[in-house]
Enzyme design. Structure first.
Site, PDB file in Angstrom:
ATOM      1  N   LYS A   7       0.853  -1.188   0.000  1.00 58.97           N
ATOM      2  CA  LYS A   7       0.000   0.000   0.000  1.00 58.97           C
ATOM      3  C   LYS A   7       0.884   1.231   0.000  1.00 58.97           C
ATOM      4  O   LYS A   7       2.074   1.196   0.375  1.00 58.97           O
ATOM      5  CB  LYS A   7      -0.943   0.025   1.204  1.00 58.97           C
ATOM      6  N   PRO A  97       9.322  -4.910   0.605  1.00 56.79           N
ATOM      7  CA  PRO A  97      10.353  -4.592   1.599  1.00 56.79           C
ATOM      8  C   PRO A  97       9.727  -4.292   2.962  1.00 56.79           C
ATOM      9  O   PRO A  97       8.664  -3.667   3.047  1.00 56.79           O
ATOM     10  CB  PRO A  97      11.036  -3.341   1.024  1.00 56.79           C
ATOM     11  N   GLY A 103       3.434  -1.424   4.187  1.00 54.67           N
ATOM     12  CA  GLY A 103       2.451  -2.306   4.803  1.00 54.67           C
ATOM     13  C   GLY A 103       2.688  -3.783   4.601  1.00 54.67           C
ATOM     14  O   GLY A 103       1.734  -4.561   4.682  1.00 54.67           O
ATOM     15  N   SER A 107      -0.055  -6.610   5.409  1.00 58.19           N
ATOM     16  CA  SER A 107      -0.618  -7.311   4.261  1.00 58.19           C
ATOM     17  C   SER A 107      -0.548  -8.815   4.454  1.00 58.19           C
ATOM     18  O   SER A 107      -1.510  -9.549   4.182  1.00 58.19           O
ATOM     19  CB  SER A 107       0.125  -6.896   2.989  1.00 58.19           C
ATOM     20  N   ASP A 140      -2.966  -1.101   9.986  1.00 58.31           N
ATOM     21  CA  ASP A 140      -3.134  -1.273   8.543  1.00 58.31           C
ATOM     22  C   ASP A 140      -3.698  -2.637   8.159  1.00 58.31           C
ATOM     23  O   ASP A 140      -4.048  -2.849   6.994  1.00 58.31           O
ATOM     24  CB  ASP A 140      -1.795  -1.075   7.813  1.00 58.31           C
TER      25      ASP A 140
END
Length: 277
Positions: A7, A97, A103, A107, A140
């Protein structure tokens, strides 16, 4: 097996912190960045094995064991909530990374929750319980349960999808080192002579105006890591019309006038470990 994207933040303002846990209230415009994605697969482990991790791709500093990896912690939390034994193997191929403001860990955690929610080997928690569990793992994580352009408020867990928003053409320059999230929030400041663009952003604005880019965390992070200003300049040389630190960094995003220009952007003679994503 599930591919799960990164993101970027096109807008991020920071508010007061909560007395209970110190987490900051935010206002943010989040969009998925699918040029770089992780891949996660869950398979049942034999009884009594617990949560195990097979990791490949990019290394994850301090996140390469089941006890510290966020996807594995998501599996354990889901199993506890569903009251089932936590016997799962997490196979994770890292491309996003870590410590880049993209995120990646969140994720992966969301992908693990969705895999369990859809698995015939585990009971379904349901939407509301799943979102509460995601928010407990990280601000997130909730976004990645449904990674579409969204306004994020609260501590980032209150999401309003933007169905009419067209994400601008974006490339990301990763300078090869992590930027600590906790440090960025503990040291953020906003210069008194600058004012963020209006909130909420206009949903139907396309192309996204570079002057609408904003990140309260950028001022402190770029002061700590001046090389990030060089990353911004390199993106502008490649044709970006606007640049911004994504989240707490260290990745820097660049807006391009067209998707074609973004797709064909190149940067020559990058320093070691820098990557154009």
């Amino acid at each position: 097996m599930r591919l799960t994207p990164a993101k970027v933040n096109l807008h991020l303002t920071v508010g007061k912190s909560r007395p209970l846990d110190g987490r900051h209230f935010v206002q943010s415009l989040l969009v998925p960045f699918t040029r770089v994605q992780d891949c996660l697969e869950l398979t049942p482990n034999p009884p009594g094995t617990g949560v195990t991790l097979q990791l490949s791709g990019r290394p994850i500093p301090d996140g390469d064991s089941p006890e510290t990896n966020l996807a594995c912690r998501a599996v354990a939390a889901y199993c506890q909530a569903a009251r089932i034994p936590p016997n799962w193997n997490v196979k994770l191929w890292k491309s996003i990374p870590m410590g880049a403001g993209l995120g990646g860990g969140s994720s992966d955690a969301a992908a693990a929750l969705l895999e369990l929610e859809e698995s015939p080997h585990s009971p379904k928690l349901g939407g509301e319980a799943l979102h509460r569990l995601a928010a407990s793992l990280g601000a997130d994580v909730s976004f990645f349960l449904n990674p579409v352009p969204s306004l994020a408020t609260g501590i980032g867990e209150i999401l309003t999808p933007l169905p009419r928003f067209t994400p601008p053409p974006i490339r990301v320059l990763y300078p090869g080192f992590p930027s600590p999230v906790a440090w960025a929030y503990a040291n953020w400041f906003r210069p008194p002579y600058l004012t963020p663009p209006p909130w909420p952003p206009e949903e139907s604005t396309a192309p996204w105006p570079p002057e609408r880019l904003w990140n309260d965390l950028a001022f402190a992070v770029e002061e700590k890591y001046p090389i990030l200003l060089q990353a911004k300049e390199r993106l502008r040389q490649a044709g970006a019309t606007g640049t911004l630190l994504s989240g707490s960094g260290s990745a820097v995003l660049g807006l391009f006038p067209t998707q074609e220009e973004a797709d064909h952007a190149t940067l020559d003679s990058l320093p070691p470990h820098w990557e154009l994503l």
